[in-house]
Design an enzyme around this catalytic site. Structure first.
Site, PDB file in Angstrom:
ATOM      1  N   CYS A  72      42.847  35.361  43.780  1.00 63.43           N
ATOM      2  CA  CYS A  72      44.107  34.612  43.797  1.00 63.43           C
ATOM      3  C   CYS A  72      44.445  34.057  42.410  1.00 63.43           C
ATOM      4  CB  CYS A  72      43.984  33.484  44.820  1.00 63.43           C
ATOM      5  SG  CYS A  72      45.323  32.292  44.816  1.00 63.43           S
ATOM      6  N   CYS A 102      45.170  30.330  42.331  1.00 64.40           N
ATOM      7  CA  CYS A 102      43.908  29.597  42.510  1.00 64.40           C
ATOM      8  C   CYS A 102      43.187  29.443  41.174  1.00 64.40           C
ATOM      9  CB  CYS A 102      42.993  30.315  43.500  1.00 64.40           C
ATOM     10  SG  CYS A 102      43.652  30.444  45.171  1.00 64.40           S
TER      11      CYS A 102
END
Length: 156
Positions: free
Chosen positions: A77, A80
């Site tokens: 991600c 993230c």
């Protein structure tokens, strides 16, 4: 991550003076602690702790004396990875007032499903075992801290 680990009873950290492993019981987080071997003061955790299992997550959020900010993330991600340094900064600036944990949603899919984590990064605040707030998306450290403050204030 570093030398900070979690087990069923607390956080395991390394003494900055002698290198001995010391357990910081969840129920005593935020209180002054000394090394069991050399009696050097051990500061409050100032970095995120990686949570390796659902059982340890449950032990941490149910037993922690401090509010727990959880970063639900995954390696693949991009957002993230962008928010990770901001989450680390929150941990650094709030040691002794807040515990910051990281949960890999790919590794702990059962936990993610149980909590209804549908997008990442998701930040959640647990206080005395209760989920008091959550939000999705990357944000700077100042906004994360405001989110936590509001969540804790609403829970009082």
């Amino acid at each position: 991550m570093s030398g900070l680990h979690v087990d069923a009873r607390g956080l395991i950290t390394t003494c900055p003076s002698c290198g001995a492993a010391n357990r910081l019981p969840f129920a005593h987080l935020g209180q002054p602690t000394r090394c069991g071997k050399c009696h050097t003061d051990i500061g409050a955790p100032t970095e995120p702790v990686e949570v390796p299992s659902t059982a340890l997550f449950d032990a941490l959020v149910l037993s922690s004396r401090l509010p727990v900010l959880v970063d639900f993330w995954a390696e693949w991600c991009g957002p993230c990875r962008m928010v990770a340094p901001q989450v680390a900064l929150v941990a650094q600036r709030n040691g002794g007032r807040l515990l910051v944990a990281k949960v890999d949603t790919d590794a702990l899919g059962d936990l993610s499903a149980r909590l209804g984590i549908r997008s990442i990064p998701t930040l959640a605040v647990f206080d005395r075992g209760d989920l008091v707030a959550r939000t999705a998306g990357a944000m700077p450290a100042d906004r994360i801290e405001a989110f936590v403050r509001d969540a804790i204030a609403d829970g009082d």
